[in-house]
Design a protein around this motif. Structure first.
Motif, PDB file in Angstrom:
ATOM      1  N   ARG A  53       0.842  -1.195   0.000  1.00  0.00           N
ATOM      2  CA  ARG A  53       0.000   0.000   0.000  1.00  0.00           C
ATOM      3  C   ARG A  53       0.881   1.250   0.000  1.00  0.00           C
ATOM      4  NH1 ARG A  53      -2.746  -0.768   4.523  1.00  0.00           N
ATOM      5  NH2 ARG A  53      -4.509  -1.796   3.522  1.00  0.00           N
ATOM      6  N   ASN A  55       1.152   4.911   0.998  1.00  0.00           N
ATOM      7  CA  ASN A  55       0.634   6.013   1.812  1.00  0.00           C
ATOM      8  C   ASN A  55       1.485   7.264   1.700  1.00  0.00           C
ATOM      9  OD1 ASN A  55      -0.334   3.585   4.234  1.00  0.00           O
ATOM     10  ND2 ASN A  55      -1.683   4.741   2.917  1.00  0.00           N
ATOM     11  N   SER A  88      -3.156   0.554  -3.546  1.00  0.00           N
ATOM     12  CA  SER A  88      -2.338  -0.614  -3.234  1.00  0.00           C
ATOM     13  C   SER A  88      -2.259  -1.507  -4.460  1.00  0.00           C
ATOM     14  CB  SER A  88      -2.929  -1.388  -2.043  1.00  0.00           C
ATOM     15  OG  SER A  88      -4.260  -1.791  -2.306  1.00  0.00           O
ATOM     16  N   SER A 191       2.615  -1.287   4.289  1.00  0.00           N
ATOM     17  CA  SER A 191       2.210   0.113   4.095  1.00  0.00           C
ATOM     18  C   SER A 191       3.451   0.990   4.168  1.00  0.00           C
ATOM     19  CB  SER A 191       1.200   0.539   5.167  1.00  0.00           C
ATOM     20  OG  SER A 191       0.044  -0.279   5.121  1.00  0.00           O
ATOM     21  N   TYR A 193       4.947   4.702   4.228  1.00  0.00           N
ATOM     22  CA  TYR A 193       4.446   6.025   4.597  1.00  0.00           C
ATOM     23  C   TYR A 193       5.607   6.930   4.972  1.00  0.00           C
ATOM     24  CZ  TYR A 193       5.270   4.553   9.412  1.00  0.00           C
ATOM     25  OH  TYR A 193       5.860   4.124  10.578  1.00  0.00           O
TER      26      TYR A 193
END
Length: 508
Positions: A53, A55, A88, A191, A193
């Protein structure tokens, strides 16, 4: 086995895609979703083994490779394609017991054909993110990803790896409500980020520095704008003349209620890495006399912080900025990411039918020997930087007009009216100054317009001329030279508003 709720069984399914090298693995789960009426109803769910994913506030290009045998090296890199911000991409070429490595490269939108191309300010691949097998991971695992910009300034991003275990298995559940069980998107969800996102709305070419190092991605290469992380603006038109609103990513995220902005304008977006970063300082780049501001604490989400950027040996006043910190929307990491928005403290808009000049004074009402700021008619908002502990004065930029009385910009009010006079013709106009705070930001949009309603009207019903003025006192002494009397002839009238609306006692 009969369970009260949740995961009944889970099994990995592998199959070939047609060639010996093209092998896929998915995860099949049997979940009890029944209720008291149908106690043994099952849901069979097929999931990917890995989902990555994005972010980050911009798109990335992803490459993945797998180590099937622990005694052998990793396989070659597999291109997984681009991932738009907030989206994603699945990866099904690895089993839950395989070691996986991935790396990313920053992409920017190409304005010519609305496609993506590698960013010249981040030309390198990031460091490899190694993900161990699922049985060796906890429920949440934190890793770091480092990517260098063009000037070899490192940017330390964060990676959160989530797994399914342990999660509501049978009788170990706290509740008998089967709806409280939630299955993960994949066996391993990665994820990527940024711990901090800086949104610069000032347009002042600001340079940032943390207590660790210079913020990466600021020094732009020749021919590439600094706005590498934002997508085209919301008001950008397509080739057929229609408004473009279908571009995914940051433009849609900026509509979120958590994303504060002064207006629908573009912002320079930067990423600040390092979970343990606590301080941030700013200055105006490309200025030989620019100095760093005082440190701003970013370890806690403060509502509003006022920033003064000094500009020594320069006729202009210091930059008066303000910042706001809040958690990012879920598309940009949620509570894992802190958004630091930077605004100009004041922006001016002129809705009069003539150009105007605005100057600032000190606390006692005296000028500071600075050149007035000229504001055109119906132009875009113009930033105005001055010491707001003093006052401001304005006048039309035409022959004979005098500067108005003193007006404070710090008071919490919706609007204020005052009178501006022409000392040659004797003409006077009533001006209303509106203070607008947009989208709950500390940015103040000051709108200067002709007054729609006149506060007072003076009529001379005598046979002799009258002269009137408002006496002004600031700082305990009389401000000489600010009062300009007005002559009202017999049986004439004049519209009037206070010359000095901020005086505690108003006399005429």
């Amino acid at each position: 086995t009969v369970t009260s709720k949740g995961l009944v069984s889970s099994k990995q399914v592998s199959f070939s895609g047609g060639s010996s090298d093209d092998c896929f693995s998915i995860n099949a789960c049997a979940i009890r979703i029944g209720n008291e009426a149908i106690p043994e109803q099952r849901l069979v769910a097929f999931r990917n083994t890995i989902v990555v994913r994005n972010n980050l506030p911009h798109s990335i290009f992803l490459q993945v490779r797998v180590k099937i045998d622990a005694s052998k090296p990793f396989d070659k890199w597999i291109d997984m394609g681009k991932i738009v911000s907030g989206h994603s991409i699945p990866f099904s070429h690895a089993r839950c017991s395989d070691d996986v490595a991935c790396r990313i490269k920053v992409l920017i939108p190409d304005e010519d054909d609305w496609s993506m191309r590698p960013a010249e300010i981040f030309p390198y691949w990031s460091s490899s993110l190694f993900i161990p097998p699922e049985d060796t991971l906890d429920h949440t695992n934190h890793f770091n990803v480092v990517i260098n910009d063009r000037n070899n300034v490192p940017l330390q991003l964060g990676a959160l790896v989530e797994t399914d275990a342990p999660k509501y298995h049978g009788a170990q559940s706290r509740s008998n409500d089967v709806r409280s069980y939630q299955i993960g998107l994949a066996q391993r969800v990665i994820s990527i980020y940024s711990p901090f996102i800086i949104a610069d709305y000032t347009g002042q070419n600001i340079e940032f520095k943390s207590n660790k190092s210079i913020v990466a991605g600021q020094r732009e290469p020749l021919g590439e704008a600094r706005l590498i992380a934002s997508v085209p603006q919301l008001n950008q038109m397509t080739s057929d003349g229609k408004q473009n609103t279908s571009w995914p990513g940051l433009s849609n995220v900026r509509k979120h209620q958590r994303w504060r902005r002064p207006m629908d304008t573009s912002a320079e977006i930067f990423m600040l890495g390092g979970e343990n970063t606590t301080k941030l300082i700013v200055r105006q780049s490309a200025k030989p006399d620019s100095q760093w501001s005082r440190p701003i604490s970013i370890s806690s989400k403060r509502a509003v912080d006022r920033i003064i950027v000094p500009r020594l040996y320069h006729p202009l006043p210091p930059l008066i900025l303000c910042s706001r910190m809040h958690s990012a929307p879920e598309q940009l990491g949620g509570t894992k990411t802190t958004v630091i928005s930077l605004f100009n403290r004041f922006c001016l808009v002129n809705l009069l039918d003539v150009e105007i000049e605005v100057i600032s004074t000190n606390k006692r009402g005296f000028g500071q020997n600075r050149k007035p700021l000229t504001i055109g008619v119906n132009k875009a908002p113009i930033p105005w930087h001055f010491d707001d502990s003093g006052y401001c004065r304005l006048r039309p930029k035409e022959l004979g007009w005098s500067f108005s009385g003193l007006v404070s910009m710090r008071k919490k009010r919706r609007d204020v009216s005052l009178r501006v006079r022409n000392k040659l013709t004797g003409k006077a106009i009533i001006v209303t100054i509106e203070f607008n705070r947009l989208n709950k930001t500390p940015n103040v949009l000051v709108v200067i317009r002709a007054s729609r309603s006149i506060p007072f009207r003076l009529e001379n019903l005598t046979t002799i001329p009258l002269q009137f003025t408002q006496p002004s006192f600031f700082g305990g002494f009389r401000s000489r030279g600010l009062e300009e009397p007005t002559i009202l002839l017999p049986y004439h009238k004049a519209f009037y508003s206070w010359d000095f609306p901020d005086l505690c006692k108003r006399f005429i």
